[in-house]
Design an enzyme around this catalytic site. Structure first.
Site, PDB file in Angstrom:
ATOM      1  N   HIS A 457       0.832  -1.205   0.000  1.00 16.02           N
ATOM      2  CA  HIS A 457       0.000   0.000   0.000  1.00 16.02           C
ATOM      3  C   HIS A 457       0.871   1.262   0.000  1.00 16.02           C
ATOM      4  CE1 HIS A 457      -3.708   2.303   1.160  1.00 16.02           C
ATOM      5  NE2 HIS A 457      -2.789   3.124   1.641  1.00 16.02           N
ATOM      6  N   GLU A 458       1.851   1.319   0.897  1.00 20.91           N
ATOM      7  CA  GLU A 458       2.685   2.515   0.995  1.00 20.91           C
ATOM      8  C   GLU A 458       3.614   2.653  -0.205  1.00 20.91           C
ATOM      9  OE1 GLU A 458       1.989   4.677   3.081  1.00 20.91           O
ATOM     10  OE2 GLU A 458       0.674   3.469   4.341  1.00 20.91           O
ATOM     11  N   HIS A 461       1.759   4.234  -3.075  1.00 23.68           N
ATOM     12  CA  HIS A 461       1.779   5.699  -3.029  1.00 23.68           C
ATOM     13  C   HIS A 461       3.110   6.229  -3.568  1.00 23.68           C
ATOM     14  CE1 HIS A 461      -1.984   6.229  -0.988  1.00 23.68           C
ATOM     15  NE2 HIS A 461      -1.614   5.534   0.086  1.00 23.68           N
TER      16      HIS A 461
END
Length: 705
Positions: A457-458, A461
């Site tokens: 997820h990170e 980004h």
């Protein structure tokens, strides 16, 4: 002349009211003294009746003859009898009185000589004590005047103490209900000057001019200029409105009245208006001076219908404030400063010229302002040699002065916790992360699947931000849970010249970066989590602003569908359109979000292998920098990146601004007006001017007509 007569009349009225108040206080003190004396006499009589018993004179003579009396004391009206030791008197009803009781009987005229002979015969001692006579005047004074004077003095002392404490008990001090509770500062007693305020040069310039008005009024009145009556300080919370007002107090060298808007509001109707009158009356006595009203929106709200409800106390206070600002003479040098972060709710009559002539905006500081603010707040902090406040200022875009003060203090506290005597660059940037994300959760345990999910997820980004042309550089990626509720976060370093002005492409890139986490969850892990909720809210807010406020929608074009309600608080807006239009707006917002999400998914799919490498390294280290991510993508060893906060910002040769500029310049100096580089022509090709008359042109350059 007329004004002097009015002042004299007001002074006489005030003295008359004070005299009547003191006279009333004396009367009440005398009444209280008489009542206390009467009650004390009754209590004394009851006490004597409870400890004594009256007997008949004949019975007294019988007791003497029986040897049951030890001594007798002659009084003016009665004989006080002390029974012999061991004797217990019993009356006719059978009630007994031991030695703790005193017996007495009335005196019978012309019987004293025979009584004394009887007492001598039976060996009973008798006496009459001497009581010194007191002057009736002195007795009256001791009984009535002195207690009344003590009461009056006590009441006056209590009134004085209550007035100094702002009325006490909610401002209900005796004689102090309508008195303004303003704090008065003189010279530099606040401990703050303009040297302690940074990042607000325009506001300081306006306030310095106001102070100069007070110090040198003749310089301005010489050409017919009038001193402004008031200035309104407007800005977001934490930008330094109250700090600037205190700095004015430190620089003005004139009386400075500081009061909050809530001090005017009480439970009694009319108290607020009375305090406004008292405040301006006190200020006019010591003019030139400055009055500062903090949070003026408390009493200055618009008088539209329904604003004040059933209580018109605030409306009366506002009306009195308007009347006072119109009534005082500007030549006396009374200037009103007020602060608020809700100027949209203020009454229009309060904002018009002639009352608040100037509106000074205290905005969020730019890069140079944040650097100067950090220098002020780190003035008394021991900094290590590696501290670069320029980079800290660059990373804290959008922060206000209070945020920067908190950041500097948190950095100092962290250095103490680490056992260091100096604050390092790591402490400064770690303090910034602590302010925005909280501290790390030491006891939080994630499963391997959860750690892998958070890592993708990170990195999603970060990867979308790195591949987007108009996105902000990545500075840090972590999967360590923090107290603010996040299981991890990706820290971006915004560029200064993109803080206030953003293009549509930049906004679309920002939405795509927010969508990168959810896109990675779906593409890599084939699932969705609630961890993207904050990202979705942020992306939706940006898209809604693009449609409703920025005119970046094909369906509506240059049409504003909403207006800002609280510009300096939450920045929210309300819709000014029909329900059908709002439904179409929602469709446009969804179109923008879908487009940005497709872009994010495309970036994730095209860079899946690179993401796997970064995620593997992130799972091992748990926290990596943007520079380490770039090293992995470029095939270099990430351990060679020594900088603790290296970002993915590209070098200046690639057309990007460096993360640590050598000097902070105005944003206009970084604007490029052309997309292609224009080469200088060779010197040998320059046209030489012919000798002779410089006005003459070469033959081939002359034009006809």
């Amino acid at each position: 002349m007329e004004q002097n007569k009015k002042d004299n009349k007001n002074n006489q009225d005030r003295k008359g009211k004070n005299s009547r108040g003191v006279f009333s206080l004396v009367i009440w003190a005398l009444i209280a003294t008489i009542g206390i004396n009467y009650i004390s006499t009754l209590l004394e009589g009851q006490r004597d009746a409870a400890s004594s018993h009256e007997i008949a004179y004949s019975e007294f003579v019988e007791l003497v003859r029986d040897g049951k009396v030890e001594s007798v004391e002659f009084g003016d009206d009665v004989f006080t009898i002390t029974p012999a030791e061991g004797f217990v008197y019993t009356d006719a009803e059978g009630e007994s009185y031991d030695e703790d009781y005193t017996l007495f009987t009335t005196i019978i005229p012309d019987g004293n000589e025979s009584l004394m002979a009887l007492l001598d015969e039976y060996g009973v001692e008798y006496t009459k004590p001497y009581v010194p006579q007191m002057s009736p005047i002195l007795a009256f004074m001791m009984s009535y005047i002195v207690p009344a004077a003590l009461m009056v003095g006590f009441f006056m002392l209590m009134m004085n103490l209550l007035s100094k404490r702002g009325g006490g008990m909610g401002g209900l001090g005796i004689g102090n209900v309508g008195k303004a509770n303003a704090k008065v500062y003189m010279e530099k007693s606040t401990g703050v000057t303009f040297d302690d305020v940074a990042g607000q040069d325009e506001a300081k310039e306006s306030l310095e001019e106001i102070i100069d008005f007070l110090h040198n009024p003749e310089k301005y009145t010489a050409i017919g200029a009038k001193i402004p009556k008031g200035a309104l300080l407007v800005g977001s919370p934490g930008t330094g409105k109250t700090l600037l007002a205190k700095a004015v107090a430190g620089e003005a060298n004139v009386p400075f009245f500081s009061i909050s808007g809530s001090d005017f509001v009480e439970m009694f109707v009319g108290v607020g208006a009375s305090r406004v009158r008292d405040l301006f009356s006190e200020a006019s006595k010591v003019a030139p001076c400055i009055i500062f009203i903090d949070e003026i929106d408390t009493i200055g709200k618009s008088r539209d219908g329904g604003r004040f409800g059933g209580n018109d106390e605030r409306e009366q206070t506002l009306n009195q404030l308007l009347a006072e600002m119109d009534g005082f003479d500007p030549s006396k040098g009374v200037i009103v400063l007020a602060a608020t972060n809700r100027p949209e709710v203020l009454d229009k009559a309060l904002l018009r010229p002639g009352r608040f002539d100037r509106r000074i905006t205290i905005d969020r500081p730019n890069l140079a302002g944040r650097l100067a603010t950090l220098e002020v707040h780190t003035r008394n902090i021991k900094l290590a040699e590696d501290v670069d406040l320029k980079k800290v200022a660059l990373a804290t875009a959008g922060c206000v002065g209070a945020d920067l003060a908190n950041l500097a203090n948190e950095a100092a506290l962290r250095a103490v916790r680490k056992g260091r005597r100096f604050v390092t660059q790591e402490d400064m940037l770690a303090a910034f992360e602590f302010v925005i994300a909280g501290s790390e959760k030491k006891n939080s345990v994630l499963t391997e699947f959860e750690k892998k999910l958070v890592a993708y997820h990170e990195v999603g980004h970060a990867m979308v931000a790195y591949k987007q042309k108009n996105a902000e550089p990545v500075q840090k990626i972590t999967i360590v849970p923090h107290t603010e509720g996040s299981l991890g976060y990706t820290l971006l370093m915004p560029e200064e010249d993109k803080t206030n002005l953003r293009t549509k492409d930049e906004l679309m890139a920002k939405i795509a970066v927010s969508m990168g986490g959810r896109a990675a969850e779906e593409v890599v892990m084939n699932t969705m989590t609630n961890g993207a909720s904050q990202d979705i809210q942020e992306a939706t807010q940006i898209a809604r602003n693009m449609v409703a406020m920025f005119g970046m929608s094909d369906a509506f074009g240059m049409m504003a569908l909403g207006s800002v309600r609280n510009q300096y608080l939450d920045g929210g807006y309300g819709l000014d359109c029909a329900q059908d239009t709002a439904a179409i707006m929602d469709k446009e917002v969804k179109t923008i979000l879908d487009e940005c999400y497709r872009d994010a998914v495309k970036v994730i799919e095209e860079n899946r292998e690179d993401m796997d490498k970064v995620v593997a390294y992130l799972l091992e280290k748990e926290t990596i920098t943007g520079g380490e991510m770039v090293a992995i993508l470029e095939g270099r060893d990430p351990s060679t990146v020594e900088e603790a906060y290296a970002s993915t910002r590209k070098t200046e040769q690639d057309g990007f601004r460096p993360s640590q500029p050598e000097s902070i310049e105005a944003p206009a100096k970084h604007i490029a007006m052309t997309s292609e580089k224009i080469e200088m022509p060779p010197l040998e090709q320059e046209t030489e001017m012919p000798e002779g008359n410089p006005d003459e042109q070469p033959e081939e350059e002359k034009t006809e007509g």
